[in-house]
Write a protein that holds these residues in place. Structure first.
Motif, short mmCIF file in Angstrom:
data_model
loop_
_atom_site.label_atom_id
_atom_site.label_comp_id
_atom_site.label_asym_id
_atom_site.label_seq_id
_atom_site.Cartn_x
_atom_site.Cartn_y
_atom_site.Cartn_z
N PRO A 141 38.80 50.10 36.38
CA PRO A 141 39.02 48.91 35.83
C PRO A 141 38.97 48.00 34.97
CG PRO A 141 36.06 49.58 36.29
CD PRO A 141 37.02 50.84 36.87
N PRO B 134 34.16 44.13 36.07
CA PRO B 134 34.94 44.68 37.12
C PRO B 134 34.74 45.64 38.07
CG PRO B 134 36.39 45.10 35.34
CD PRO B 134 35.11 44.24 34.92
N CYS C 265 38.71 44.61 40.60
CA CYS C 265 38.45 43.71 41.62
C CYS C 265 37.10 42.92 40.60
CB CYS C 265 38.39 43.87 42.68
SG CYS C 265 39.74 44.44 43.82
N ALA D 23 34.30 36.97 43.60
CA ALA D 23 35.26 36.46 44.51
C ALA D 23 34.93 35.52 45.55
CB ALA D 23 35.85 38.18 45.54
N MET E 270 41.92 40.40 36.52
CA MET E 270 41.35 41.11 37.55
C MET E 270 41.89 40.50 39.22
SD MET E 270 37.22 40.78 37.55
CE MET E 270 37.68 41.53 35.16
N VAL E 271 42.23 41.75 40.15
CA VAL E 271 42.02 40.94 41.63
C VAL E 271 40.36 39.72 41.74
CG1 VAL E 271 42.85 41.22 44.06
CG2 VAL E 271 43.75 42.50 42.05
N THR E 272 41.17 38.73 42.24
CA THR E 272 39.89 38.15 43.09
C THR E 272 39.65 37.01 43.85
OG1 THR E 272 38.02 36.64 42.70
CG2 THR E 272 40.26 35.62 41.90
N LEU F 22 49.78 43.88 44.53
CA LEU F 22 49.20 43.90 43.74
C LEU F 22 49.17 44.07 42.10
CD1 LEU F 22 46.65 45.01 46.19
CD2 LEU F 22 46.23 43.06 45.68
N ALA G 41 40.60 39.93 46.85
CA ALA G 41 39.73 41.36 46.56
C ALA G 41 38.82 41.65 47.74
CB ALA G 41 38.94 40.89 45.43
N LEU H 225 40.75 43.59 50.37
CA LEU H 225 41.02 45.32 49.42
C LEU H 225 39.57 46.02 49.67
CD1 LEU H 225 42.61 44.89 46.22
CD2 LEU H 225 43.06 46.62 47.66
N ARG H 226 37.87 45.05 49.97
CA ARG H 226 36.58 44.71 50.19
C ARG H 226 36.90 45.28 51.93
NH1 ARG H 226 35.29 42.72 45.63
NH2 ARG H 226 34.08 44.32 44.17
N GLU I 262 35.72 48.63 41.01
CA GLU I 262 37.08 49.97 41.02
C GLU I 262 37.08 49.60 42.42
OE1 GLU I 262 39.46 53.80 40.55
OE2 GLU I 262 37.38 53.30 39.42
#
Length: 368
Positions: free
Chosen positions: A85, A144, A152, A158, A93-95, A69, A99, A102-103, A146
């Motif tokens: 973020p 984004p 993210c 996402a 940003m990660v998508t 990442l 993403a 990560l959640r 965090e």
């Protein structure tokens, strides 16, 4: 120490002292590491390796998820010194699936199982996909969020980026699980998901249209459950649930989700907060049927209506009921999710104020 090359393997150990094993070529040069030293240490069997263009991993062996990442964000141009973020430098940003992983979405493989990481950047950035990083561009970069210290994309965005990769009609179950988990898990509301899917021009895909139908139905159920919880947990008097109102011998006034006859106060869950103007044929039908079950009360108008027309009808509905002495409160699924106590206060205030109003006209109340 080697006089000709002062950066021996021993002295280069300090580069990892900050806790990061991923550095850009610019960072390495700032530490005095020459291009020759980088090339030497990245030789086959060497102690370093190049993960992505201009991005290096300061150990041998495969990178872990955190390193993947970090490398992806550095490659996309994020300021290496940024915290949170949104830090200085260019945004990235990660998508997509990464993403969501990560959640901790249950319907998404964990990060080690993902073959690639999607990164969202402004459209003007000149970047290509590289290694396991897929670059996604957007005209309007969202703010984004965090997640474990990484920037993210918001869940709805996402999701849209993840769903865009599921092109096979056989992916319908996966799409449905993703969308339903997002809403039922409290990550976002159905309206924001549908808006992002519409923006990405994905609503025309059969597997997405079917998933949206399930999504809106689940979103409606979740909002109703929160409304019930609001009444029960915040000490509001019991209303009559899911009823139609009409004047005696007159036209129907519409349906409401909760009504307190003795106070003439009504609550309607407003799941119609998405811009329904779309070129995707059939979206209006899916939206109406998914949100209201039978598609009846508000039906096909959403197929061609725009936001102004929808909100104008809301205003007319409110004015018509208020002319009869009935207070109509619109509660969105997002409000019920994010500020339940405040919404209970709004309803309680309306109930208390009813004693000071002119008595409402008599209306007939029937189950919806």
């Amino acid at each position: 120490m080697d006089i000709e090359n002062p950066h021996t393997p021993r002295t280069l150990d300090h580069l990892r002292m900050g806790g990061s094993s991923v550095l850009t070529v610019r960072q390495l040069r700032e530490h005095g590491v020459t291009p020759g030293t980088i090339a030497e240490r990245c030789r086959p069997g060497g102690p370093w390796q190049q993960l992505l263009p201009q991005v290096y991993l300061l150990h041998s062996g495969p990178p872990n998820s955190a390193e993947r990442l970090e490398a992806a964000l550095l490659y996309a141009g994020r300021d290496p010194g940024a915290h949170g973020p949104r830090g200085g430098g260019r945004e990235a940003m990660v998508t997509g699936f990464a993403a969501l992983a990560l959640r901790q979405f249950a319907s998404v493989p964990p990060l080690p199982g993902l073959p690639r990481i999607d990164v969202l950047v402004p459209r003007q950035r000149r970047l290509r996909d590289a290694g396991d990083v897929a670059i996604r561009r957007t005209n309007a970069l969202p703010r984004p969020e965090e997640v474990i210290g990484l920037p993210c994309a918001p869940v709805a965005r996402a999701l849209a980026d993840a769903v865009a990769e599921l092109e096979d009609p056989g992916d319908a179950d996966t799409v449905r699980r993703l969308l339903v988990e997002a809403v039922c898990g409290g990550h976002c509301d159905a309206g924001s998901v549908v808006a992002e899917l519409r923006q990405a021009r994905l609503l025309g895909r059969p597997q997405v249209a079917a998933a949206v139908n399930a999504l809106l139905a689940e979103g409606r159920v979740a909002a109703e459950d929160r409304l019930y919880a609001m009444v029960r947990c915040h000490g509001l008097p019991d209303p009559v649930w899911n009823v139609d109102l009409k004047l005696p011998g007159g036209p129907p006034l519409g349906g409401v989700d909760a009504y307190w006859p003795e106070h003439a106060v009504a609550v309607e869950i407003d799941a119609r907060t998405v811009n329904a103007r779309t070129a995707d044929r059939g979206y209006g039908d899916v939206f109406a049927e998914g949100a209201y079950g039978d598609g009846g009360a508000y039906g096909g108008e959403f197929e061609h209506a725009d936001d102004d027309a929808v909100w104008s009808r809301h205003a007319r509905e409110r004015e018509r009921l208020e002319a009869l002495g009935i207070t109509l409160i619109h509660l969105t699924p997002a409000k019920l999710r994010d500020s339940l106590e405040h919404q209970a206060t709004v309803v309680r205030t309306a109930l208390m104020a009813s004693a000071d109003r002119t008595p409402a006209a008599y209306v007939v109340v029937t189950p919806r």
